[in-house]
Design an enzyme around this catalytic site. Structure first.
Site, PDB file in Angstrom:
ATOM      1  NE  ARG A  92      -0.887  -1.029   4.794  1.00 61.00           N
ATOM      2  CZ  ARG A  92      -1.672  -1.687   5.645  1.00 61.00           C
ATOM      3  NH1 ARG A  92      -2.969  -1.754   5.411  1.00 61.00           N
ATOM      4  NH2 ARG A  92      -1.176  -2.269   6.709  1.00 61.00           N
ATOM      5  CD  GLU A 109      -1.834   2.349   5.802  1.00 61.23           C
ATOM      6  OE1 GLU A 109      -0.807   2.032   6.434  1.00 61.23           O
ATOM      7  OE2 GLU A 109      -2.915   1.723   5.878  1.00 61.23           O
ATOM      8  CE  LYS A 137      -8.757  -0.598   3.891  1.00 57.91           C
ATOM      9  NZ  LYS A 137      -8.957  -1.544   5.010  1.00 57.91           N
ATOM     10  CB  THR A 143      -8.350   4.458  15.929  1.00 57.29           C
ATOM     11  OG1 THR A 143      -8.428   4.830  17.305  1.00 57.29           O
ATOM     12  CG2 THR A 143      -6.913   4.152  15.569  1.00 57.29           C
ATOM     13  CB  THR A 192      -2.359  -2.961  21.311  1.00 53.44           C
ATOM     14  OG1 THR A 192      -1.193  -3.284  20.544  1.00 53.44           O
ATOM     15  CG2 THR A 192      -2.580  -4.040  22.352  1.00 53.44           C
ATOM     16  CB  VAL A 235      -4.758  -7.839  14.742  1.00 52.52           C
ATOM     17  CG1 VAL A 235      -5.567  -6.894  13.864  1.00 52.52           C
ATOM     18  CG2 VAL A 235      -5.267  -9.266  14.593  1.00 52.52           C
ATOM     19  CG  ASP A 244      -1.595  -1.699  11.817  1.00 50.39           C
ATOM     20  OD1 ASP A 244      -0.859  -0.903  12.432  1.00 50.39           O
ATOM     21  OD2 ASP A 244      -2.844  -1.600  11.808  1.00 50.39           O
ATOM     22  CB  SER A 247      -2.752  -9.695  10.865  1.00 42.40           C
ATOM     23  OG  SER A 247      -3.769  -8.878  10.331  1.00 42.40           O
ATOM     24  CB  VAL A 248       0.246  -5.634   7.879  1.00 46.91           C
ATOM     25  CG1 VAL A 248       1.432  -5.964   8.766  1.00 46.91           C
ATOM     26  CG2 VAL A 248       0.391  -6.287   6.511  1.00 46.91           C
ATOM     27  CE  LYS A 308     -14.900  10.558 -30.684  1.00 47.02           C
ATOM     28  NZ  LYS A 308     -14.528  10.468 -32.118  1.00 47.02           N
TER      29      LYS A 308
END
Length: 337
Positions: A45, A56, A69, A84, A202, A225, A228, A293-294, A330
């Protein structure tokens, strides 16, 4: 016309099919896309980091769809009564470039993160796993618990957060959910003591050590998790040395995951290789497995596909003129005349 899905529409979809069913069906979409990994255009990303957080863009595509995304991560936002993580995304037709879907992805990201965690664990954790510690009881915690209950049949959850109000919030939100037992713990060590699976989720953006090797028993699966982004980790490096580590997209995880602590040659396995039988997952009951996990764009692509299909089937959302359609393509200026 572009189908537009806002937060009320997502709530409507979820209420129609149920949170657990939404997560379960979405996990099927994610697994299906991981199984055809090599058909996707992939990249890490694009991230804009500041002292306060990160913003991101996460793109990917196959031969039919292009999806992306927009998402942020600003841990301090809760002090100003802001989320957050906030996100939205789009799905377009590759053959024409026409946008088919513009959707909220804040709620959907929480659902797809949990679905991905539980999907990985369904492959990597011991089949007899029945309990999970969840360290960090913030915005993602309820989704993780429902996902692990739905996909793995986990029934006992040990909870810990440095903010006891977050744990009480979690208990109140899931009060009455059948088949889920919640036990608040006085420390992360206590929460992990009898857990078959450990989830760390966290929010603080720093090099943290949420788990140390003495907290991890043989056979445990760790669902990491929260680490990241660059400069943000949760696991002591010695846990990684003891474990077999599995990732989504290695080039991105090397930058953002807990393995950013490790040398470039540190071995990891991409999950799609396990699904397709190219590399082994868990090999023994005593293996310690880690999902570093990221969050990867393919999972959001799967979520956008799923949302489009469900919204179409349930006739939810509205069609908007996101792109002009002049009578003569056009002569765009004629729309202003």
């Amino acid at each position: 016309m572009t189908r537009y899905i806002d937060t009320r529409d997502i709530r409507n979809i979820v209420s129609r099919i149920g949170v657990a069913n939404f997560i379960g069906e979405l996990a099927d979409y994610i697994e299906s896309d991981y199984r055809r990994w090599e058909s996707f255009e992939k990249c890490a990303r694009v991230a804009n980091h500041s002292r306060d957080g990160v913003i991101e863009l996460m793109p990917t595509s196959d031969e039919q769809y292009y999806g992306f995304k927009y998402v942020n991560g600003h841990p301090k936002n809760t002090r100003d009564n802001l989320l957050t993580v906030m996100a939205f995304g789009a799905l377009a037709e590759v053959s024409t470039g026409s946008p088919l879907l513009l959707s909220e992805l804040t709620i959907t990201t929480a659902l797809r993160t949990a679905a991905t965690s539980a999907l990985f664990a369904s492959v990597l954790a011991r089949p007899d796993s029945r309990s999970m510690a969840i360290i960090g009881n913030g915005a993602q915690s309820e989704f993780q618990i429902i996902a692990f209950n739905r996909l793995l049949g986990i029934s006992q959850f040990y909870l810990y957060d440095i903010d006891s109000a977050a744990t009480r919030k979690l208990q109140q939100n899931l009060e009455g959910f059948a088949g889920i037992r919640l036990a608040a713990c006085a420390s992360s060590r206590e929460a992990c003591r009898d857990a078959d699976i450990i989830t760390t989720v966290t929010a603080d953006k720093n090099y943290a050590t949420i788990l140390t090797p003495d907290m991890v028993r043989p056979g445990v699966h760790i669902n990491a998790v929260g680490g990241d982004c660059p400069g943000k980790t949760e696991l002591h490096a010695d846990i990684l040395r003891l474990a077999r580590v599995f990732v989504e997209f290695e080039p991105q995880t090397r930058i953002e995951g807990d393995i950013q602590q490790m040398p470039a040659e540190f071995p990891v396995t991409e999950f799609w290789q396990v699904l397709n039988g190219q590399k082994p997952g868990r090999e023994t009951a005593d293996d310690i497995t880690v999902f570093d996990s990221v969050g990867f764009a393919l999972e959001d692509f799967s979520a956008l596909r799923y949302v489009l299909d469900k919204a179409t089937d349930l006739n939810i959302g509205q069609h908007i003129d996101l792109i002009p359609r002049p009578q003569n393509p056009k002569n765009l200026f004629a729309l202003l005349a």
